[in-house]
Motif scaffolding. Structure first.
Motif, PDB file in Angstrom:
ATOM      1  N   GLY A  87       7.743  15.291 -14.052  1.00 24.98           N
ATOM      2  CA  GLY A  87       9.019  15.319 -13.709  1.00 24.98           C
ATOM      3  C   GLY A  87       9.895  16.518 -13.616  1.00 24.98           C
ATOM      4  N   PRO A  88      11.018  16.746 -13.219  1.00 23.79           N
ATOM      5  CA  PRO A  88      11.595  17.990 -13.134  1.00 23.79           C
ATOM      6  C   PRO A  88      11.926  18.621 -14.385  1.00 23.79           C
ATOM      7  CG  PRO A  88      13.222  16.246 -12.576  1.00 23.79           C
ATOM      8  CD  PRO A  88      11.689  15.570 -12.716  1.00 23.79           C
ATOM      9  N   ARG A 119       9.602  19.097  -5.989  1.00 27.18           N
ATOM     10  CA  ARG A 119      10.927  19.267  -5.149  1.00 27.18           C
ATOM     11  C   ARG A 119      11.432  20.549  -4.978  1.00 27.18           C
ATOM     12  NH1 ARG A 119      12.921  13.570  -4.443  1.00 27.18           N
ATOM     13  NH2 ARG A 119      11.867  12.258  -6.085  1.00 27.18           N
ATOM     14  N   GLY A 120      11.023  21.579  -6.015  1.00 26.57           N
ATOM     15  CA  GLY A 120      11.618  22.882  -6.023  1.00 26.57           C
ATOM     16  C   GLY A 120      12.097  22.913  -7.549  1.00 26.57           C
ATOM     17  N   GLU A 121      12.248  24.140  -8.107  1.00 22.00           N
ATOM     18  CA  GLU A 121      12.786  24.335  -9.158  1.00 22.00           C
ATOM     19  C   GLU A 121      14.090  23.721  -9.534  1.00 22.00           C
ATOM     20  OE1 GLU A 121      12.242  27.875 -12.528  1.00 22.00           O
ATOM     21  OE2 GLU A 121      12.697  28.533 -10.392  1.00 22.00           O
ATOM     22  N   THR A 157       0.806  -1.240   0.115  1.00 24.79           N
ATOM     23  CA  THR A 157      -0.222  -0.023   0.018  1.00 24.79           C
ATOM     24  C   THR A 157       0.837   1.148  -0.164  1.00 24.79           C
ATOM     25  OG1 THR A 157      -1.792  -1.183   1.120  1.00 24.79           O
ATOM     26  CG2 THR A 157      -1.843   1.328   1.187  1.00 24.79           C
ATOM     27  N   PHE A 158       0.695   2.151  -1.044  1.00 26.27           N
ATOM     28  CA  PHE A 158       1.236   3.472  -1.157  1.00 26.27           C
ATOM     29  C   PHE A 158       0.563   4.470  -0.708  1.00 26.27           C
ATOM     30  CE2 PHE A 158       3.349   0.397  -3.955  1.00 26.27           C
ATOM     31  CZ  PHE A 158       4.679   0.377  -3.606  1.00 26.27           C
ATOM     32  N   HIS A 159       1.186   5.521  -0.003  1.00 33.50           N
ATOM     33  CA  HIS A 159       0.486   6.870   0.254  1.00 33.50           C
ATOM     34  C   HIS A 159       1.177   8.000  -0.643  1.00 33.50           C
ATOM     35  CE1 HIS A 159      -1.461   4.687   3.863  1.00 33.50           C
ATOM     36  NE2 HIS A 159      -0.402   3.912   3.825  1.00 33.50           N
ATOM     37  N   LEU A 160       0.387   8.691  -1.433  1.00 33.65           N
ATOM     38  CA  LEU A 160       0.927   9.569  -2.250  1.00 33.65           C
ATOM     39  C   LEU A 160       0.850  10.941  -1.653  1.00 33.65           C
ATOM     40  CD1 LEU A 160      -0.706   8.740  -5.858  1.00 33.65           C
ATOM     41  CD2 LEU A 160       1.027   7.630  -4.557  1.00 33.65           C
ATOM     42  N   ARG A 161       1.760  11.630  -2.120  1.00 35.45           N
ATOM     43  CA  ARG A 161       1.967  13.086  -1.433  1.00 35.45           C
ATOM     44  C   ARG A 161       0.982  14.011  -2.087  1.00 35.45           C
ATOM     45  NH1 ARG A 161       6.713  14.601  -0.747  1.00 35.45           N
ATOM     46  NH2 ARG A 161       7.720  12.786  -1.229  1.00 35.45           N
ATOM     47  N   ASP A 162       0.495  14.991  -1.510  1.00 37.78           N
ATOM     48  CA  ASP A 162      -0.530  15.939  -2.061  1.00 37.78           C
ATOM     49  C   ASP A 162       0.174  17.036  -2.850  1.00 37.78           C
ATOM     50  OD1 ASP A 162      -2.616  14.570  -1.058  1.00 37.78           O
ATOM     51  OD2 ASP A 162      -2.190  15.720   1.031  1.00 37.78           O
ATOM     52  N   GLY A 163      -0.479  17.797  -3.850  1.00 33.35           N
ATOM     53  CA  GLY A 163      -0.132  18.950  -4.474  1.00 33.35           C
ATOM     54  C   GLY A 163       0.681  18.724  -5.682  1.00 33.35           C
ATOM     55  N   VAL A 164       0.989  17.613  -6.116  1.00 35.82           N
ATOM     56  CA  VAL A 164       1.973  17.244  -7.026  1.00 35.82           C
ATOM     57  C   VAL A 164       1.050  17.583  -8.523  1.00 35.82           C
ATOM     58  CG1 VAL A 164       3.361  15.706  -8.471  1.00 35.82           C
ATOM     59  CG2 VAL A 164       3.284  15.873  -5.918  1.00 35.82           C
ATOM     60  N   LYS A 165       1.690  18.193  -9.493  1.00 42.86           N
ATOM     61  CA  LYS A 165       0.890  18.469 -10.783  1.00 42.86           C
ATOM     62  C   LYS A 165       1.635  18.095 -11.905  1.00 42.86           C
ATOM     63  CE  LYS A 165      -1.934  22.426  -9.442  1.00 42.86           C
ATOM     64  NZ  LYS A 165      -2.289  23.735  -9.721  1.00 42.86           N
ATOM     65  N   PHE A 166       1.041  17.451 -12.909  1.00 42.84           N
ATOM     66  CA  PHE A 166       1.620  17.214 -14.179  1.00 42.84           C
ATOM     67  C   PHE A 166       2.271  18.482 -15.177  1.00 42.84           C
ATOM     68  CE2 PHE A 166      -1.075  13.374 -13.509  1.00 42.84           C
ATOM     69  CZ  PHE A 166      -0.049  12.213 -13.600  1.00 42.84           C
ATOM     70  N   HIS A 167       2.932  18.296 -15.911  1.00 46.96           N
ATOM     71  CA  HIS A 167       3.258  19.306 -16.785  1.00 46.96           C
ATOM     72  C   HIS A 167       2.053  20.235 -17.444  1.00 46.96           C
ATOM     73  CE1 HIS A 167       7.172  17.051 -17.360  1.00 46.96           C
ATOM     74  NE2 HIS A 167       7.107  17.614 -16.040  1.00 46.96           N
ATOM     75  N   ASP A 198      19.524  12.851 -33.432  1.00 51.50           N
ATOM     76  CA  ASP A 198      20.201  14.099 -33.687  1.00 51.50           C
ATOM     77  C   ASP A 198      20.079  14.952 -32.265  1.00 51.50           C
ATOM     78  OD1 ASP A 198      20.906  16.784 -34.411  1.00 51.50           O
ATOM     79  OD2 ASP A 198      19.267  16.999 -35.710  1.00 51.50           O
ATOM     80  N   VAL A 199      19.059  15.390 -31.735  1.00 56.80           N
ATOM     81  CA  VAL A 199      18.865  15.868 -30.451  1.00 56.80           C
ATOM     82  C   VAL A 199      17.789  15.933 -29.822  1.00 56.80           C
ATOM     83  CG1 VAL A 199      18.162  17.926 -31.662  1.00 56.80           C
ATOM     84  CG2 VAL A 199      19.406  18.301 -29.633  1.00 56.80           C
ATOM     85  N   LEU A 200      17.810  15.811 -28.669  1.00 54.90           N
ATOM     86  CA  LEU A 200      16.652  15.717 -27.741  1.00 54.90           C
ATOM     87  C   LEU A 200      16.799  16.869 -26.380  1.00 54.90           C
ATOM     88  CD1 LEU A 200      14.497  12.808 -25.918  1.00 54.90           C
ATOM     89  CD2 LEU A 200      15.320  14.792 -24.642  1.00 54.90           C
ATOM     90  N   LYS A 201      15.589  17.797 -26.493  1.00 53.88           N
ATOM     91  CA  LYS A 201      15.799  18.906 -25.669  1.00 53.88           C
ATOM     92  C   LYS A 201      14.794  18.964 -24.498  1.00 53.88           C
ATOM     93  CE  LYS A 201      17.640  22.204 -29.356  1.00 53.88           C
ATOM     94  NZ  LYS A 201      17.387  23.356 -30.122  1.00 53.88           N
ATOM     95  N   MET A 202      15.210  19.232 -23.217  1.00 50.72           N
ATOM     96  CA  MET A 202      14.165  19.296 -22.235  1.00 50.72           C
ATOM     97  C   MET A 202      14.584  20.448 -21.303  1.00 50.72           C
ATOM     98  SD  MET A 202      15.215  16.346 -19.690  1.00 50.72           S
ATOM     99  CE  MET A 202      14.924  14.874 -20.698  1.00 50.72           C
ATOM    100  N   SER A 203      13.526  21.322 -20.747  1.00 51.40           N
ATOM    101  CA  SER A 203      13.458  22.442 -19.926  1.00 51.40           C
ATOM    102  C   SER A 203      12.982  22.137 -18.759  1.00 51.40           C
ATOM    103  CB  SER A 203      12.866  23.457 -20.890  1.00 51.40           C
ATOM    104  OG  SER A 203      11.662  23.381 -21.054  1.00 51.40           O
ATOM    105  N   ARG A 204      13.360  22.907 -17.796  1.00 50.02           N
ATOM    106  CA  ARG A 204      13.037  22.722 -16.258  1.00 50.02           C
ATOM    107  C   ARG A 204      11.740  22.878 -16.220  1.00 50.02           C
ATOM    108  NH1 ARG A 204      16.732  27.414 -13.076  1.00 50.02           N
ATOM    109  NH2 ARG A 204      15.307  29.238 -14.276  1.00 50.02           N
ATOM    110  N   ASN A 205      10.913  22.207 -15.148  1.00 47.86           N
ATOM    111  CA  ASN A 205       9.612  22.443 -14.523  1.00 47.86           C
ATOM    112  C   ASN A 205       9.376  23.325 -13.696  1.00 47.86           C
ATOM    113  OD1 ASN A 205       7.005  22.377 -13.896  1.00 47.86           O
ATOM    114  ND2 ASN A 205       7.168  19.783 -13.090  1.00 47.86           N
ATOM    115  N   PRO A 206       9.064  24.747 -13.831  1.00 46.56           N
ATOM    116  CA  PRO A 206       9.177  25.558 -12.638  1.00 46.56           C
ATOM    117  C   PRO A 206       8.328  25.229 -11.568  1.00 46.56           C
ATOM    118  CG  PRO A 206       8.028  26.424 -14.499  1.00 46.56           C
ATOM    119  CD  PRO A 206       8.653  25.329 -14.930  1.00 46.56           C
TER     120      PRO A 206
END
Length: 536
Positions: free
Chosen positions: A191-192, A214-216, A78-88, A202-210
């Motif tokens: 995720g972050p 866990r914090g930006e 049984t897992f207890h999830l944290r509150d307040g997390v949002k998807f992108h 060729d290339v994969l780009k990702m930018s931070r999730n503000p």
């Protein structure tokens, strides 16, 4: 050099530029991914329930789940999830999303379903076994007796059991594909980092999730660049145009290890380099032929000449360093013995076959060495090179003769992890499609061995369990398997010293959320110190 890449004197201080060979990066869908390269990307776009500490693999850390417990019967987690997390997307992460994401793996029945099917989950039962009885609670009921510790390790280590934004994915579903086509080149995580773009090879780009819970992250962007040539990677990281380089030739890694601005992280992984044979091919269905191949591999020569920085000689299916791992049996190249075995099998003049291999190192050099020693006993193996999809795709379809590859999972700190990937094969039928199991791919099947593996997993006496795993390795060896372990993987990663908090993970789930750069005078002084390899 990758298309569209302009050399620069130094990478931006708030961006991480990673060079790697992206030939085997085929999909971004967590349920369909294969290989280590994609895992390191997925875990930075999505959040798992729990994760393994890279410096202490048996330590399971919270992620989306703040806590968890196992019932007295060892059949319910049984897992207890944290509150307040949002998807992108801005949608909240709910227990229903987590449940839907895990159910999706079994319903799609793609590469990542194999592990969960070995635990007894199926398309028919997963909707009942994985559920959310109330908001913020996820229950995983084990369909058959198992070691819940191993299941927890799998949830933390595989990188595939992550929370997907079910609303977003379902909006892109086509013909009941659970959004698979869309997720091949897109993401729906929390995720972050967010995916900006991916151009294959060729290339994969990702930018931070503000809005990351866990914090930006300190890095504004992470860029993965495709380079096939090791010398190009070496030049780019020497000049400062790359911060991190993967998949480099040992000669280049060795040369860079003397650069005071660079360090080499050597990470021992549980995956095994191997020579595989298909038992659906008549020659290799004969155990004497398979035994002959066992004595036609120069393990020590390959280890000494080809594997420095890539791997260490290892001839057992369970990875090095576990109490349950038997010492190597000590197989060596023995041409006369192999010839005698082939003659007994009815092939005194040998035979023609094919040997598939990636066109990358060290795979190709291993294949060339094996081809040479096979020829000395009359086995004429034509080398067939290709991309990961071409080579491993043929293996997943069980349409190959011989193959030099790398696999074995080993990502969970438990002997069963290696056995499941390399040995276990509960259903040898073509229809079973256990494509992540090397045992199924090669057609190697022994009912008693499968039973022994199942029983060892449930043994609660540590000493008895260790003896059970010893017996399994001895039986596997005596059966003359279709997969011959040659070396255990060492991953050499080249990192510029101004990159801080980069901890390469043995299970490939390398988290970038805490990485930053520091080119301060104090850091520069540190860079001037002599460098050497750093092992984890």
């Amino acid at each position: 050099m990758a298309a569209g890449w302009t050399a620069q004197a130094k990478t931006p201080p708030d961006q991480l530029i990673i060079g790697m060979n992206m030939n085997n990066l085929l999909t971004l869908d967590p349920a369909a991914m294969t290989g280590n390269d994609i895992v390191g990307i997925v875990v930075n776009l999505y959040d798992p329930l729990i994760e393994l500490d890279p410096q202490q693999l048996t330590h399971v850390r919270p992620a989306l789940a703040t806590s968890w417990e196992v019932n007295d019967a060892d059949n319910l987690i049984t897992f207890h999830l944290r509150d307040g997390v949002k998807f992108h997307s801005g949608n909240p992460v709910t227990a229903d999303d987590v449940v839907w994401s895990m159910r999706r793996i079994l319903h799609l029945n793609l590469a990542q379903a194999s592990v969960w099917k070995s635990y007894g989950f199926s398309k028919k039962n997963v909707d009942e076994m994985v559920r959310s009885p109330s908001p913020g609670i996820v229950e995983i009921q084990l369909p058959k007796p198992n070691d819940p510790k191993l299941v927890i390790y799998s949830l933390a280590a595989l990188g595939s059991v992550v929370a997907l934004d079910s609303k977003t994915v379902q909006a892109h579903e086509v013909n009941g594909d659970w959004g698979n086509r869309w997720l091949t080149t897109n993401e729906a995580g929390s995720g972050p980092f967010r995916l900006d773009s991916w151009q294959a090879k060729d290339v994969l780009k990702m930018s931070r999730n503000p809005q990351y819970w866990r914090g930006e992250p300190q890095l504004t962007r992470v860029v993965f660049r495709h380079f096939q040539e090791s010398q190009t990677l070496r030049l780019m990281i020497e000049k400062g145009d790359l911060d991190i380089a993967h998949n480099m030739a040992v000669s280049d890694v060795t040369a860079l290890s003397h650069d005071p601005a660079i360090q080499v992280d050597e990470v021992k992984k549980g995956t095994i380099y191997y020579v595989a044979m298909s038992m659906k091919e008549p020659h290799f269905a004969n155990p004497k032929v398979r035994e002959a191949v066992r004595y036609l591999i120069d393990y020590q020569g390959i280890g000494k000449a080809l594997m420095n920085g890539y791997g260490i000689v290892h001839q057992r299916p369970i990875q090095v360093g576990m109490p349950a791992t038997l010492p190597d049996p000590g197989y060596k190249l023995d041409i006369p013995r192999a010839k005698a075995l082939l003659a007994d099998a009815g092939y005194p003049e040998g035979f023609d076959t094919t040997l598939r291999v990636l066109a990358d190192q060290p795979f190709l050099n291993i294949a060339i060495a094996v081809q040479s020693t096979l020829m000395q006993a009359g086995i004429r193996a034509k080398i067939v090179t290709g991309t990961g999809n071409q080579i491993y795709g043929a293996m997943r379809e069980r349409k190959f003769d011989m193959l030099v590859g790398r696999g074995g999972s080993g990502v969970e700190p438990h002997p069963h992890s290696s056995l499941r990937a390399l040995v276990y094969n509960p259903d040898n039928s073509d229809a079973a499609r256990l494509t992540n199991f090397q045992g199924w791919r090669t057609g190697f099947y022994d009912k008693q061995l499968n039973t022994d593996i199942d029983q060892a997993l449930l043994e609660r006496d540590p000493e008895k369990q260790k003896q059970d795993y010893f017996a399994i390795q001895e039986r596997y060896d005596a059966l003359i398997p279709a997969l011959v372990p040659v070396s255990q993987m060492v991953d050499s990663i080249v990192v510029r010293r101004d990159v801080k908090n980069f901890l390469p993970h043995p299970s490939a789930t390398t988290f970038l959320r805490d990485v930053y750069k520091d080119d301060s005078p104090q850091s520069a002084a540190q860079n001037a110190q002599p460098t050497g390899g750093k092992g984890l």
